[in-house]
Design an enzyme around this catalytic site. Structure first.
Site, PDB file in Angstrom:
ATOM      1  N   ARG A   1     -22.139 -14.292 -72.182  1.00 51.96           N
ATOM      2  CA  ARG A   1     -22.160 -13.523 -73.431  1.00 51.96           C
ATOM      3  C   ARG A   1     -20.753 -13.552 -74.024  1.00 51.96           C
ATOM      4  O   ARG A   1     -19.835 -12.987 -73.452  1.00 51.96           O
ATOM      5  CB  ARG A   1     -22.609 -12.083 -73.133  1.00 51.96           C
ATOM      6  CG  ARG A   1     -22.216 -11.076 -74.180  1.00 51.96           C
ATOM      7  CD  ARG A   1     -22.940  -9.767 -74.028  1.00 51.96           C
ATOM      8  NE  ARG A   1     -22.645  -9.015 -72.822  1.00 51.96           N
ATOM      9  CZ  ARG A   1     -21.510  -8.337 -72.601  1.00 51.96           C
ATOM     10  NH1 ARG A   1     -20.531  -8.354 -73.468  1.00 51.96           N
ATOM     11  NH2 ARG A   1     -21.364  -7.655 -71.479  1.00 51.96           N
TER      12      ARG A   1
ATOM     13  N   HIS B   1     -21.230  -6.416 -75.573  1.00 53.42           N
ATOM     14  CA  HIS B   1     -22.628  -6.083 -75.211  1.00 53.42           C
ATOM     15  C   HIS B   1     -23.415  -5.672 -76.472  1.00 53.42           C
ATOM     16  O   HIS B   1     -24.473  -6.193 -76.751  1.00 53.42           O
ATOM     17  CB  HIS B   1     -22.629  -4.955 -74.177  1.00 53.42           C
ATOM     18  CG  HIS B   1     -23.987  -4.412 -73.886  1.00 53.42           C
ATOM     19  ND1 HIS B   1     -24.912  -5.093 -73.140  1.00 53.42           N
ATOM     20  CD2 HIS B   1     -24.593  -3.256 -74.277  1.00 53.42           C
ATOM     21  CE1 HIS B   1     -26.031  -4.374 -73.066  1.00 53.42           C
ATOM     22  NE2 HIS B   1     -25.852  -3.264 -73.751  1.00 53.42           N
TER      23      HIS B   1
ATOM     24  N   TYR C   1     -13.182  -4.601 -69.371  1.00 47.76           N
ATOM     25  CA  TYR C   1     -13.707  -5.058 -68.076  1.00 47.76           C
ATOM     26  C   TYR C   1     -13.703  -6.570 -67.884  1.00 47.76           C
ATOM     27  O   TYR C   1     -14.118  -7.049 -66.843  1.00 47.76           O
ATOM     28  CB  TYR C   1     -15.115  -4.488 -67.840  1.00 47.76           C
ATOM     29  CG  TYR C   1     -16.122  -4.812 -68.920  1.00 47.76           C
ATOM     30  CD1 TYR C   1     -16.767  -6.048 -68.955  1.00 47.76           C
ATOM     31  CD2 TYR C   1     -16.409  -3.896 -69.934  1.00 47.76           C
ATOM     32  CE1 TYR C   1     -17.673  -6.358 -69.959  1.00 47.76           C
ATOM     33  CE2 TYR C   1     -17.323  -4.192 -70.938  1.00 47.76           C
ATOM     34  CZ  TYR C   1     -17.945  -5.416 -70.946  1.00 47.76           C
ATOM     35  OH  TYR C   1     -18.834  -5.728 -71.938  1.00 47.76           O
TER      36      TYR C   1
HETATM   37  C1  LIG Z   1     -34.507   1.317 -67.537  1.00 48.10           C
HETATM   38  C2  LIG Z   1     -33.138   1.260 -68.170  1.00 48.10           C
HETATM   39  N1  LIG Z   1     -32.058   1.647 -67.463  1.00 48.10           N
HETATM   40  C3  LIG Z   1     -30.832   1.629 -68.032  1.00 48.10           C
HETATM   41  C4  LIG Z   1     -30.675   1.230 -69.333  1.00 48.10           C
HETATM   42  C5  LIG Z   1     -29.287   1.224 -69.972  1.00 48.10           C
HETATM   43  N2  LIG Z   1     -28.825  -0.149 -70.206  1.00 48.10           N
HETATM   44  C6  LIG Z   1     -28.934  -0.716 -71.430  1.00 48.10           C
HETATM   45  S1  LIG Z   1     -28.395  -2.289 -71.448  1.00 48.10           S
HETATM   46  C7  LIG Z   1     -27.978  -2.247 -69.798  1.00 48.10           C
HETATM   47  C8  LIG Z   1     -27.402  -3.473 -69.125  1.00 48.10           C
HETATM   48  C9  LIG Z   1     -28.400  -4.595 -69.066  1.00 48.10           C
HETATM   49  O1  LIG Z   1     -27.816  -5.775 -68.638  1.00 48.10           O
HETATM   50  P1  LIG Z   1     -28.613  -7.118 -68.480  1.00 48.10           P
HETATM   51  O2  LIG Z   1     -29.977  -6.878 -67.959  1.00 48.10           O
HETATM   52  O3  LIG Z   1     -27.756  -8.063 -67.724  1.00 48.10           O
HETATM   53  O4  LIG Z   1     -28.820  -7.644 -69.984  1.00 48.10           O
HETATM   54  P2  LIG Z   1     -27.742  -8.047 -71.093  1.00 48.10           P
HETATM   55  O5  LIG Z   1     -27.516  -6.807 -71.930  1.00 48.10           O
HETATM   56  O6  LIG Z   1     -26.518  -8.533 -70.416  1.00 48.10           O
HETATM   57  O7  LIG Z   1     -28.389  -9.106 -71.911  1.00 48.10           O
HETATM   58  C10 LIG Z   1     -28.255  -0.991 -69.269  1.00 48.10           C
HETATM   59  C11 LIG Z   1     -27.998  -0.606 -67.870  1.00 48.10           C
HETATM   60  C12 LIG Z   1     -31.835   0.855 -70.054  1.00 48.10           C
HETATM   61  N3  LIG Z   1     -31.776   0.416 -71.324  1.00 48.10           N
HETATM   62  N4  LIG Z   1     -33.050   0.871 -69.448  1.00 48.10           N
END
Ligand SMILES: Cc1ncc(C[n+]2csc(CCOP(=O)(O)OP(=O)(O)O)c2C)c(N)n1
Length: 373
Positions: free
Chosen positions: A266, A270, A279
């Site tokens: 990425r 985020h 980070y």
């Molecule tokens: C069930 C749930 N737990 C926590 C969150 C909070 N949250 C939003 S994005 C994220 C990180 C997700 O990372 P990843 O799966 O690697 O996807 P990326 O954003 O890097 O594409 C978190 C923990 C959420 N949206 N849903």
């Protein structure tokens, strides 16, 4: 003591190095690294290139609009175009796609209009497009829930005798969610026609991959569920397309699910509310910028004489036109009514929900009397 292992239970682990068909300099590869997959034909590669260029222009435009306050939030997919577009281009219009919040560029590839893709990021309560018409579910913010929906739909399609495949995307962080494990397990036990693509962009907001998993690769996890797993260079659109296409055809012909990990990065934050400098090192970002998925394919197509200057100009013009249409759509004032949130929750009125609605209505009225917006 000997372990009671049935023949066929021991399955090969995915490759240790990511499968790729084009190297970073745009040269076609041969041998083990290709995993037996073949480079798609020139027309397909040119179309994938066009889709990636248009998608990137869209992504850059939306990020700019977010900075201007035209959208509440936007999770950028800059740098992940090959992973997203390679995989989603491998399904047919009649197949279903279950995306995450980061997959707007894949939705664009499914033919959904920019204004409709962006409706929820703008603050609408709905997802903006007809899910049945586009056979594309709403973008999911709760992590990994969409993987269960993909398995459920695929299972239902099979029971009905419809030759439909459900493709779903999830992030590296989302693979640690219980829902992902349930989806992988159910899909493998019931042999549903589902293809899981893990978009491993190496961070779950601020959590790096090494704190997310102890597995060597996320594709390795497939073995434990009893389905094939592929570890693929997610910045190589040709490889993402070829591997997903094979998995989709296997699923369609009764071969069951596949887990594909696209190893990518990425480049942007985020979302616009995140500060990645807290980070991760800028040098790491630069390292990945030099592995740009679009440039890689461009080098190959130019060297093969497939991408000429006039085609390049034509694609750039199409991308600009889409960006202009996106700007125009987002510059129109949105007509948002916060009270609509309550309209479609239950078929019949519920007292608790009516109380919440009345409380919000009173608050909105008080704010507008006080001159606040
Ligand atoms: C069930 C749930 N737990 C926590 C969150 C909070 N949250 C939003 S994005 C994220 C990180 C997700 O990372 P990843 O799966 O690697 O996807 P990326 O954003 O890097 O594409 C978190 C923990 C959420 N949206 N849903």
């Amino acid at each position: 003591m000997s372990l009671n292992v049935e023949p066929g239970t021991l399955r090969a682990l995915p490759s240790e190095k990511p499968l790729r068909l084009l190297d970073n300099a745009g040269h076609a590869l041969e041998g083990e690294v290709t995993g037996g997959f073949e480079l798609p034909d020139a027309d397909t590669l040119l179309e994938l290139y066009r889709r990636m260029v248009v998608a990137r222009r869209f992504d850059v435009q939306v990020t700019a609009l977010t900075r201007q306050g035209r959208l509440a939030t936007y999770p950028s997919a800059l740098g992940e175009e090959a992973c997203e577009i390679g995989a989603v281009s491998a399904i047919r219009p009649e197949d279903w796609f279950f995306p995450t919040y980061r997959d707007s560029v894949a939705l664009l590839t499914r033919g959904i209009r920019p204004a409709d893709i962006l409706a929820s990021f703008r603050g609408e309560w709905h997802n903006g497009y007809d899910q049945r018409e586009h056979r594309t579910a709403a973008q999911a913010t709760p992590l990994a829930t969409q993987t269960l929906h993909a398995v459920g739909l695929a299972h239902a399609a099979r029971l009905r005798g419809e030759p439909i495949v459900a493709l779903t995307f999830l992030g590296d962080g989302a693979t640690s969610e219980g829902d992902a494990h349930e989806a992988f397990n159910f899909g493998a036990v019931w042999q549903t026609p589902t293809v899981f693509v893990v978009l491993n962009n190496q961070y779950a907001i601020s959590v790096p991959l090494e704190r997310q998993t102890n597995a060597a690769t996320l594709a390795d996890k497939a073995v434990g569920y009893g389905m094939p797993g592929y570890f693929v260079d997610g910045n190589d659109v040709a490889a993402m397309y070829a591997v997903t296409k094979a998995a989709v055809e296997r699923a369609r012909t009764g071969g069951g699910p596949t887990l594909i990990e696209g190893f990518t990065y990425r480049i942007e934050a985020h979302t616009n509310s995140d500060d990645p400098s807290r980070y991760r090192d800028q040098r790491e970002v630069e390292h990945w910028r030099r592995r740009d998925p679009i440039e890689r394919l461009e080098k190959y197509l130019v060297s093969e004489g497939v991408l000429t200057e006039s085609i390049r100009e034509e694609i750039a013009a199409a991308a600009e036109a889409l960006a202009a249409a996106t700007r125009e759509a987002m510059n129109e004032e949105a007509e948002l009514d916060p009270l609509e949130l309550f309209d479609h929750v239950y078929a019949a009125e519920r007292p608790a929900l009516r109380e919440q609605r009345d409380a919000l209505a009173a608050e909105l009225a008080a704010r507008s009397e006080g001159g606040e917006r």
